[in-house]
Design a protein around this motif. Structure first.
Motif, short mmCIF file in Angstrom:
data_model
loop_
_atom_site.label_atom_id
_atom_site.label_comp_id
_atom_site.label_asym_id
_atom_site.label_seq_id
_atom_site.Cartn_x
_atom_site.Cartn_y
_atom_site.Cartn_z
N LEU A 181 -11.89 1.69 -39.35
CA LEU A 181 -12.41 0.88 -40.52
C LEU A 181 -13.54 1.36 -41.17
O LEU A 181 -13.76 1.49 -42.20
CB LEU A 181 -12.65 -0.48 -39.84
N ALA A 182 -14.44 1.78 -40.15
CA ALA A 182 -15.68 2.62 -40.45
C ALA A 182 -15.36 3.85 -41.23
O ALA A 182 -16.06 3.94 -42.56
CB ALA A 182 -16.71 2.98 -39.40
N GLN A 183 -14.56 4.48 -40.75
CA GLN A 183 -14.12 5.72 -41.60
C GLN A 183 -13.50 5.53 -42.92
O GLN A 183 -13.80 6.13 -44.05
CB GLN A 183 -12.71 6.58 -40.95
N GLU A 187 -15.33 6.87 -46.41
CA GLU A 187 -14.49 7.43 -47.51
C GLU A 187 -14.53 6.79 -48.80
O GLU A 187 -14.73 7.28 -49.78
CB GLU A 187 -12.97 7.58 -46.91
N CYS A 188 -14.27 5.40 -48.87
CA CYS A 188 -14.08 4.82 -50.07
C CYS A 188 -15.43 4.48 -50.62
O CYS A 188 -15.42 4.63 -52.03
CB CYS A 188 -13.13 3.48 -49.82
N ARG A 189 -16.28 4.15 -49.87
CA ARG A 189 -17.73 3.90 -50.47
C ARG A 189 -18.22 5.40 -50.93
O ARG A 189 -18.79 5.27 -52.15
CB ARG A 189 -18.48 3.16 -49.54
N GLY A 190 -18.01 6.33 -50.27
CA GLY A 190 -18.37 7.70 -50.46
C GLY A 190 -17.82 8.21 -52.12
O GLY A 190 -18.51 8.64 -52.80
N PHE A 197 -21.80 8.38 -46.82
CA PHE A 197 -22.33 7.27 -45.88
C PHE A 197 -21.96 7.66 -44.36
O PHE A 197 -20.54 7.38 -43.93
CB PHE A 197 -21.27 6.08 -46.20
N PRO A 198 -22.90 7.96 -43.43
CA PRO A 198 -22.69 8.40 -42.19
C PRO A 198 -22.21 7.16 -41.32
O PRO A 198 -22.59 6.14 -41.64
CB PRO A 198 -23.81 8.97 -41.69
N ILE A 199 -21.62 7.66 -40.38
CA ILE A 199 -21.23 6.33 -39.33
C ILE A 199 -22.01 6.55 -38.22
O ILE A 199 -22.10 7.64 -37.80
CB ILE A 199 -19.67 6.25 -38.85
N VAL A 200 -22.60 5.43 -38.03
CA VAL A 200 -23.39 5.32 -36.73
C VAL A 200 -22.86 4.16 -35.43
O VAL A 200 -22.56 3.35 -35.87
CB VAL A 200 -24.94 5.10 -36.87
N MET A 201 -22.85 4.60 -34.27
CA MET A 201 -22.17 3.86 -33.35
C MET A 201 -23.56 3.01 -32.85
O MET A 201 -24.53 3.46 -32.58
CB MET A 201 -21.67 4.55 -32.13
N ASN A 202 -23.37 1.72 -32.38
CA ASN A 202 -24.55 0.94 -32.13
C ASN A 202 -25.44 1.06 -32.72
O ASN A 202 -26.84 1.29 -32.21
CB ASN A 202 -24.64 1.09 -30.51
N GLY A 203 -25.67 1.05 -34.02
CA GLY A 203 -26.64 1.32 -35.16
C GLY A 203 -27.75 0.38 -34.56
O GLY A 203 -27.68 -0.90 -34.47
N GLU A 204 -29.12 1.08 -34.80
CA GLU A 204 -30.34 0.29 -34.43
C GLU A 204 -30.96 0.03 -35.85
O GLU A 204 -30.06 0.40 -36.81
CB GLU A 204 -31.27 1.23 -33.60
N SER A 205 -32.02 -0.61 -35.83
CA SER A 205 -33.00 -0.78 -36.97
C SER A 205 -32.70 0.17 -37.87
O SER A 205 -33.04 1.58 -37.57
CB SER A 205 -34.20 -1.32 -36.74
N ARG A 206 -32.62 0.16 -39.24
CA ARG A 206 -32.42 1.38 -40.01
C ARG A 206 -33.22 0.84 -41.26
O ARG A 206 -33.43 -0.29 -41.75
CB ARG A 206 -30.90 1.61 -40.46
N GLY A 207 -33.67 1.90 -42.27
CA GLY A 207 -34.30 1.70 -43.37
C GLY A 207 -33.36 0.70 -44.39
O GLY A 207 -32.33 1.13 -44.37
N GLU A 208 -33.99 0.25 -45.24
CA GLU A 208 -33.31 -0.53 -46.34
C GLU A 208 -32.18 0.18 -47.02
O GLU A 208 -31.12 -0.28 -47.28
CB GLU A 208 -34.23 -1.45 -47.16
#
Ligand SMILES: NC(=O)C1=CN([C@@H]2O[C@H](COP(=O)(O)OP(=O)(O)OC[C@H]3O[C@@H](n4cnc5c(N)ncnc54)[C@H](O)[C@@H]3O)[C@@H](O)[C@H]2O)C=CC1
Ligand SMILES: O=C(O)C1=N[C@H](C(=O)O)C[C@H](O)C1
Length: 278
Positions: A181-183, A187-190, A197-208
């Motif tokens: 789903l993330a891939q 791909e589609c948003r890209g 649009f990089p994929i991150v596992m267990n993403g922590e707080s990120r910039g807006e």
């Protein structure tokens, strides 16, 4: 192939179940008992699992319409179609036999595409039809389709994330469906925004303005599987959730897919091919 000697099963589609001791394998076996036109001829599992499950297998064998072979390695497939819901390491125990006697296959085991054994599956697909099914649910194939369409409409500023919830004992976290789903989102948003649009596992707080797509996994309880795709922007959030309530519906679909795959030309197929979703 072993000829069927039982008039009850003559003409029935014989299936082999890799991982027949597991939750999905057992569900598939039990659903096969409800099908007059199908018969389980082979169950492949690790020796320890076969021994542990000895009593229930004796019962399973008695319930079945014809004798079942219980194996730890397949030398010659005694089935018309093989079904694998197990562990990637199991591929080496049956794929060589399917290559020697090209046999259709439905494989739903997670993590197989990242395992070196998948080369054997790709080789097999040159001689027999193979359905590699990350997630067999109809609702999930439709969710993938929706995610592709929504990605074209959703502004670049909206954040997208995937949540995967499964039973405590599931080995993979996140699972294949969540990663796919993330891939698909990436791909589609890209493509829609000409951006990465990089994929991150267990993403922590990120910039807006961070475009990364986070994948989170919860492993709790005893349910089946649940996936949610989120899109969130200023003052609103769109959530698309798919839940499976009962493994038997997955097992019924697997049997229909097995019936379908035997009639296909050699090649590597996915569930969209089975459902006819583009
Ligand atoms: N494509 C789909 O729609 C679905 C895929 N699955 C996948 O199918 C696989 C099996 O799922 P469950 O039946 O829930 O798992 P389970 O843990 O109940 O059963 C696993 C089976 O694999 C065998 N196995 C062989 N080697 C193993 C090893 N090294 N470690 C663990 N098990 C080993 C076990 O003996 C058992 O028969 C998983 O990869 C799961 O993600 C499960 C449900 C639906
Ligand atoms: O282990 C499961 O149960 C499931 N695994 C697959 C995955 O993680 O993609 C598919 C489904 O969610 C059930």
């Amino acid at each position: 192939m072993l000829p069927s000697k039982n008039p009850m099963t003559d003409g029935a589609l014989t299936i082999g179940i890799v991982g027949g001791t597991g939750k999905m394998g057992r569900a598939i076996f039990h659903e096969s008992l409800n099908r007059e036109d199908m018969s389980t001829s082979l169950i492949l599992a690790r020796r320890a699992d076969l021994l542990e499950a000895d009593r229930s297998f004796t019962a399973a064998d008695q319930e079945a319409r014809s004798p079942i072979q219980f194996l730890t390695t397949v030398d010659k497939p005694s089935c018309r179609v093989m079904i694998d819901f197990s562990h990637p390491s199991m591929m080496e125990r049956y794929v060589p036999a399917l290559l020697r006697s090209p046999t259709p296959l439905v494989i739903g085991t997670s993590g197989v595409r990242d395992h070196p054994g998948f080369a054997g599956i790709e080789q097999l697909s040159r001689y027999a039809p193979v359905l590699a099914a990350t997630n067999v649910s109809l609702g999930m194939s439709i969710l993938f389709h929706m995610v592709k369409e929504i990605s074209k409409l959703m502004p670049i500023s909206y954040h997208a994330e995937v949540l995967d919830i499964h039973q405590r004992t599931k080995r993979e976290a996140p699972g294949d469906t969540a990663k796919k789903l993330a891939q698909t989102l990436a791909e589609c948003r890209g493509k829609a925004h000409q951006a990465e649009f990089p994929i991150v596992m267990n993403g922590e707080s990120r910039g807006e303005g961070d475009l990364s797509i986070g994948v989170q996994a919860l492993r709790l309880g005893y349910g089946v599987g649940e996936h949610t795709v989120y899109f969130a922007g200023p003052g609103e959030r769109l959530e698309l959730t798919h839940r499976v309530f009962d493994r038997s519906i997955l097992a019924k679909t697997v049997l229909s897919a097995a019936e379908w795959i035997v009639d296909q030309a050699p090649g590597l197929y996915d569930m969209n091919d089975f459902y006819g979703i583009i």
